[in-house]
Design a protein around this motif. Structure first.
Motif, PDB file in Angstrom:
ATOM      1  N   PHE A  24      -2.910  -2.099   3.575  1.00 50.25           N
ATOM      2  CA  PHE A  24      -2.831  -1.165   4.981  1.00 50.25           C
ATOM      3  C   PHE A  24      -1.865  -1.474   5.155  1.00 50.25           C
ATOM      4  O   PHE A  24      -1.548  -0.631   5.908  1.00 50.25           O
ATOM      5  CB  PHE A  24      -3.642  -1.442   5.356  1.00 50.25           C
ATOM      6  N   ASP A  25      -1.034  -2.653   5.219  1.00 50.70           N
ATOM      7  CA  ASP A  25       0.319  -2.766   5.862  1.00 50.70           C
ATOM      8  C   ASP A  25       1.547  -1.679   5.802  1.00 50.70           C
ATOM      9  O   ASP A  25       2.476  -1.036   5.895  1.00 50.70           O
ATOM     10  CB  ASP A  25       0.760  -3.539   6.436  1.00 50.70           C
ATOM     11  N   GLU A  26       1.586  -1.903   4.662  1.00 50.55           N
ATOM     12  CA  GLU A  26       2.387  -1.351   3.560  1.00 50.55           C
ATOM     13  C   GLU A  26       2.148   0.800   4.193  1.00 50.55           C
ATOM     14  O   GLU A  26       2.734   1.668   4.090  1.00 50.55           O
ATOM     15  CB  GLU A  26       2.893  -1.436   2.556  1.00 50.55           C
ATOM     16  N   TYR A  27       1.102   0.698   3.432  1.00 53.04           N
ATOM     17  CA  TYR A  27       0.019   2.645   3.523  1.00 53.04           C
ATOM     18  C   TYR A  27       0.538   2.895   5.218  1.00 53.04           C
ATOM     19  O   TYR A  27       1.384   3.897   6.002  1.00 53.04           O
ATOM     20  CB  TYR A  27      -1.421   2.174   4.285  1.00 53.04           C
ATOM     21  N   ARG A  28       0.532   2.084   6.312  1.00 50.08           N
ATOM     22  CA  ARG A  28       1.023   2.375   7.807  1.00 50.08           C
ATOM     23  C   ARG A  28       2.450   2.900   7.982  1.00 50.08           C
ATOM     24  O   ARG A  28       2.931   3.517   8.501  1.00 50.08           O
ATOM     25  CB  ARG A  28       0.142   1.072   9.213  1.00 50.08           C
ATOM     26  N   LYS A  29       3.178   1.635   7.694  1.00 48.95           N
ATOM     27  CA  LYS A  29       4.622   2.193   7.204  1.00 48.95           C
ATOM     28  C   LYS A  29       5.231   3.268   6.995  1.00 48.95           C
ATOM     29  O   LYS A  29       6.093   4.115   7.775  1.00 48.95           O
ATOM     30  CB  LYS A  29       5.554   0.474   6.848  1.00 48.95           C
TER      31      LYS A  29
END
Length: 70
Positions: A24-29
């Protein structure tokens, strides 16, 4: 999943739909990067937090109400 480095190189709109199995963190980035592109209004995204990777394809179970709904 698409990396931030790949997102930075994009020159066309992106549709990105992730399951609970993607980071999810990579998705947000990635979303942050593509939101600053000239084609940002044409991008589309959704996080399917209750679905597993592959639910919309080979691993989908249309007998399961949650899978069918999503």
């Amino acid at each position: 999943m698409l990396s931030v480095a790949d997102a930075e190189k994009l020159t066309v709109p992106l549709a990105i739909y992730i399951s609970k199995d993607e980071p999810f963190d990579e998705y947000r980035k990635v979303l942050d990067v593509i939101s600053k592109k000239s084609f940002a209004p044409k991008n589309d995204s959704k996080h399917y937090a209750n679905m597993f990777h592959g639910w919309a394809a080979a691993r989908g179970d249309l007998k399961n109400a949650e899978n069918k709904k999503e």
